[in-house]
Design a protein around this motif. Structure first.
Motif, PDB file in Angstrom:
ATOM      1  N   GLN A  26     105.785   5.634  -5.074  1.00 59.18           N
ATOM      2  CA  GLN A  26     106.201   6.883  -4.440  1.00 59.18           C
ATOM      3  C   GLN A  26     105.367   8.064  -4.944  1.00 59.18           C
ATOM      4  N   LEU A  27     105.131   8.106  -6.242  1.00 58.00           N
ATOM      5  CA  LEU A  27     104.324   9.184  -6.804  1.00 58.00           C
ATOM      6  C   LEU A  27     102.881   9.095  -6.315  1.00 58.00           C
ATOM      7  N   ALA A  28     102.355   7.880  -6.282  1.00 58.85           N
ATOM      8  CA  ALA A  28     100.973   7.682  -5.828  1.00 58.85           C
ATOM      9  C   ALA A  28     100.790   8.173  -4.397  1.00 58.85           C
ATOM     10  N   VAL A  29     101.747   7.874  -3.534  1.00 58.27           N
ATOM     11  CA  VAL A  29     101.669   8.319  -2.138  1.00 58.27           C
ATOM     12  C   VAL A  29     101.649   9.850  -2.075  1.00 58.27           C
ATOM     13  N   GLN A  30     102.457  10.486  -2.904  1.00 59.62           N
ATOM     14  CA  GLN A  30     102.527  11.950  -2.892  1.00 59.62           C
ATOM     15  C   GLN A  30     101.198  12.602  -3.267  1.00 59.62           C
ATOM     16  N   LEU A  56      99.667  16.089  -9.879  1.00 54.26           N
ATOM     17  CA  LEU A  56     100.815  15.385 -10.438  1.00 54.26           C
ATOM     18  C   LEU A  56     101.932  16.368 -10.815  1.00 54.26           C
ATOM     19  N   ALA A  57     101.542  17.489 -11.407  1.00 57.56           N
ATOM     20  CA  ALA A  57     102.534  18.496 -11.780  1.00 57.56           C
ATOM     21  C   ALA A  57     103.252  19.028 -10.541  1.00 57.56           C
ATOM     22  N   GLU A  58     102.496  19.260  -9.477  1.00 55.58           N
ATOM     23  CA  GLU A  58     103.095  19.731  -8.228  1.00 55.58           C
ATOM     24  C   GLU A  58     104.053  18.680  -7.660  1.00 55.58           C
ATOM     25  N   ALA A  59     103.626  17.430  -7.636  1.00 58.12           N
ATOM     26  CA  ALA A  59     104.454  16.354  -7.081  1.00 58.12           C
ATOM     27  C   ALA A  59     105.714  16.139  -7.920  1.00 58.12           C
ATOM     28  N   LEU A  60     105.599  16.342  -9.228  1.00 56.44           N
ATOM     29  CA  LEU A  60     106.731  16.129 -10.129  1.00 56.44           C
ATOM     30  C   LEU A  60     107.530  17.407 -10.378  1.00 56.44           C
ATOM     31  N   GLU A  61     107.146  18.467  -9.665  1.00 54.91           N
ATOM     32  CA  GLU A  61     107.865  19.745  -9.735  1.00 54.91           C
ATOM     33  C   GLU A  61     108.035  20.214 -11.170  1.00 54.91           C
ATOM     34  N   THR A  62     106.931  20.262 -11.902  1.00 55.94           N
ATOM     35  CA  THR A  62     106.955  20.684 -13.296  1.00 55.94           C
ATOM     36  C   THR A  62     105.679  21.453 -13.603  1.00 55.94           C
ATOM     37  N   PRO A  63     105.729  22.368 -14.558  1.00 55.35           N
ATOM     38  CA  PRO A  63     104.490  23.072 -14.916  1.00 55.35           C
ATOM     39  C   PRO A  63     103.533  22.132 -15.657  1.00 55.35           C
ATOM     40  N   ILE A  64     102.256  22.412 -15.590  1.00 57.32           N
ATOM     41  CA  ILE A  64     101.260  21.581 -16.277  1.00 57.32           C
ATOM     42  C   ILE A  64     101.547  21.540 -17.777  1.00 57.32           C
ATOM     43  N   SER A  65     102.058  22.626 -18.308  1.00 56.04           N
ATOM     44  CA  SER A  65     102.338  22.677 -19.752  1.00 56.04           C
ATOM     45  C   SER A  65     103.314  21.586 -20.187  1.00 56.04           C
ATOM     46  N   TYR A  66     104.138  21.093 -19.249  1.00 57.72           N
ATOM     47  CA  TYR A  66     105.087  20.013 -19.570  1.00 57.72           C
ATOM     48  C   TYR A  66     104.358  18.818 -20.183  1.00 57.72           C
ATOM     49  N   PHE A  67     103.197  18.492 -19.652  1.00 62.58           N
ATOM     50  CA  PHE A  67     102.471  17.311 -20.096  1.00 62.58           C
ATOM     51  C   PHE A  67     101.967  17.464 -21.530  1.00 62.58           C
ATOM     52  N   TYR A  68     101.794  18.702 -21.963  1.00 59.81           N
ATOM     53  CA  TYR A  68     101.270  18.964 -23.307  1.00 59.81           C
ATOM     54  C   TYR A  68     102.366  19.278 -24.322  1.00 59.81           C
TER      55      TYR A  68
END
Length: 127
Positions: A26-30, A56-68
């Motif tokens: 599902q994420l890959a399709v997005q 990925l951040a847009e698809a997961l509805e989260t800021p990029i900073s989340y990953f860090y």
């Protein structure tokens, strides 16, 4: 070869995807890629480019900073001996519990949290 940063980003990607209840497919399709690429990102085999991280951040509805988030601490812990506490948050049962917890209303959540705290306190007294 995966670096500690690649592994951290991959773990955060997996955690967020699971928290939202999305499959790799599902994420890959997005984001317009194959699910195998998501697998490679999550295990740190492939690096995530800046542009892909944005998607990925847009698809997961989260800021990029989340990953860090937690990266500095994770790198510091890796250099020091002792158990890695973040491992428990990558377990499926932990994520399932968190997801179920946030699906409850406020009052049942508070009661569940109080119950968990009391069980923990009972366990410490018995030890």
């Amino acid at each position: 070869m995966a670096t500690d940063i690649d592994l951290h980003l991959g773990r955060r990607l997996r955690r967020r995807r699971r928290l939202l209840g999305l499959t790799q497919q599902q994420l890959a399709v997005q984001v317009g890629i194959r699910f195998q690429q998501i697998q490679k990102y999550e295990c740190g085999a492939n690096r995530i480019s800046a542009a892909r991280l944005w998607q990925l951040a847009e698809a997961l509805e989260t800021p990029i900073s989340y990953f860090y988030d937690g990266l500095t601490e994770a790198l510091e812990k890796k250099d020091s001996p002792g158990p890695q506490g973040g491992e428990m948050f990558s377990r499926k049962e932990t994520l399932d519990l968190i997801q179920a917890y946030y699906q409850l209303g406020e009052r049942p959540r508070r009661r569940l949290l109080d119950l968990a705290k009391s069980l923990h306190a009972d366990g410490e007294q018995a030890a």
